[in-house]
Design an enzyme around this catalytic site. Structure first.
Site, PDB file in Angstrom:
ATOM      1  N   TYR A  25      -5.739   7.759  -6.449  1.00 56.68           N
ATOM      2  CA  TYR A  25      -4.782   6.818  -5.851  1.00 56.68           C
ATOM      3  C   TYR A  25      -5.191   6.474  -4.422  1.00 56.68           C
ATOM      4  O   TYR A  25      -5.180   5.306  -4.026  1.00 56.68           O
ATOM      5  CB  TYR A  25      -3.395   7.444  -5.888  1.00 56.68           C
ATOM      6  CG  TYR A  25      -2.283   6.567  -5.360  1.00 56.68           C
ATOM      7  CD1 TYR A  25      -1.841   5.465  -6.083  1.00 56.68           C
ATOM      8  CD2 TYR A  25      -1.665   6.857  -4.152  1.00 56.68           C
ATOM      9  CE1 TYR A  25      -0.799   4.676  -5.615  1.00 56.68           C
ATOM     10  CE2 TYR A  25      -0.631   6.074  -3.672  1.00 56.68           C
ATOM     11  CZ  TYR A  25      -0.201   4.982  -4.412  1.00 56.68           C
ATOM     12  OH  TYR A  25       0.829   4.199  -3.933  1.00 56.68           O
ATOM     13  N   SER A  63       0.855  -1.179   0.000  1.00 59.09           N
ATOM     14  CA  SER A  63       0.000   0.000   0.000  1.00 59.09           C
ATOM     15  C   SER A  63       0.894   1.232   0.000  1.00 59.09           C
ATOM     16  O   SER A  63       1.840   1.315  -0.779  1.00 59.09           O
ATOM     17  CB  SER A  63      -0.938  -0.038   1.217  1.00 59.09           C
ATOM     18  OG  SER A  63      -1.815   1.066   1.204  1.00 59.09           O
ATOM     19  N   LYS A  96      -6.074   2.798  -2.794  1.00 52.05           N
ATOM     20  CA  LYS A  96      -5.295   2.258  -1.677  1.00 52.05           C
ATOM     21  C   LYS A  96      -6.149   2.103  -0.420  1.00 52.05           C
ATOM     22  O   LYS A  96      -5.990   1.130   0.329  1.00 52.05           O
ATOM     23  CB  LYS A  96      -4.087   3.149  -1.388  1.00 52.05           C
ATOM     24  CG  LYS A  96      -2.986   3.074  -2.431  1.00 52.05           C
ATOM     25  CD  LYS A  96      -2.399   1.677  -2.541  1.00 52.05           C
ATOM     26  CE  LYS A  96      -1.159   1.662  -3.443  1.00 52.05           C
ATOM     27  NZ  LYS A  96      -0.643   0.285  -3.654  1.00 52.05           N
TER      28      LYS A  96
END
Length: 279
Positions: free
Chosen positions: A153, A139, A157
């Site tokens: 993003y 991660s 994640k």
């Protein structure tokens, strides 16, 4: 639980550079066998050579279910088992939320979240039947803390972390472990390979500032992926695996600052929050 740290079999996605490559080399140096993967496995020739018989390579595109199944089967055919899965393949879409098109957002989610989820689900039954194994989800500090311009993003994640933390609780009684790794800024090609959206002038002081900062940081990231890979192997050798592993001063300091701010906000609004209770 005693952890087997010798002769493990690894399946690693995204090995053409960065953490994937360094983890493959570190695992091979530790005496393990590695199936290194990339969308174009021909890019892994030098990595296989450096592995001196301990690193093999095969194609794996995390957006293609058939490719995932083929890579898992290739690993089983070569080694008979998978002891460590590392979901490292990733991408970065940089742009303010308004600037990111739905197609770009879906593509970000497809690689970072759905791709990792599908690879994980392909391997979980094998580890469950073995009664052992470790899933490493690569991660980011951005899996818990947000920055302007990284909305797509962060969304991917955060989704991956939620899935993985849940998975850890489900698999723990079955002998399978899950580790979420949250690196700060590392000196890899990841930042250089980002996809940058169209710009809107209204966001020049927010997402625009992040664009400029990431450009300035390229090649000057404060953390070493070789040392990061060594830290991951050290933690995997422990019989008390954490759910999350931060990597880098910037990750530790950034997350501590973030959590302290969250606790301060909880305290400031606690009375209002508790006012919703019945009675």
């Amino acid at each position: 639980m005693q952890v087997n740290t010798q002769g493990r079999v690894w399946l690693i996605t995204g090995c053409s550079s960065g953490f994937g490559r360094e983890l493959a080399l570190a695992a091979a140096a530790a005496g393990d066998q590695v199936m290194a993967t990339a969308r174009r496995p021909e890019t892994l020739g030098d990595l296989v050579e450096q592995g001196r018989g301990r690193i093999s390579a095969t194609a794996l595109d995390v957006t293609q279910p058939a490719s995932i199944r083929a890579a898992v089967q290739a690993t089983l055919a070569a080694h008979g088992r998978i002891d460590v899965l590392v979901n490292n393949a990733g991408s970065l879409v940089l742009g303010a939320v308004e600037e990111v098109t739905m197609a770009e957002l879906r593509q970000q989610m497809e690689v970072v979240f759905f791709g990792a989820a599908e690879v994980t689900k392909a391997v979980v039954p094998l580890m469950r039947e073995q009664g052992s194994g470790t899933i490493v989800q690569m991660s980011s500090l951005g899996g818990q803390k947000t920055y302007p311009g990284f909305g797509a993003y962060h969304a991917a994640k955060w989704a991956l972390e939620g899935l993985s933390e849940t998975l850890a609780t489900e698999l723990a009684p079955l002998g399978v472990r899950v580790l979420i790794v949250e690196p700060g800024a590392f000196r890899t090609e990841f930042n250089n390979n980002k996809y940058v959206t169209e710009r809107t002038a209204a966001y020049e002081d927010t997402a625009g500032a992040t664009r400029r900062l990431t450009g300035e940081l390229s090649g000057a990231e404060p953390n070493d992926p070789v040392k990061g890979a060594a830290a991951i192997l050290k933690v995997l050798d422990s019989d008390r695996l954490p759910v999350r592993l931060l990597l880098g001063d910037d990750a530790v300091d950034g997350l501590r600052e973030h959590h302290e701010a969250l606790l301060t906000e909880v305290a400031a609004w606690e009375e209002v929050s508790r006012s919703a209770a019945i009675g």
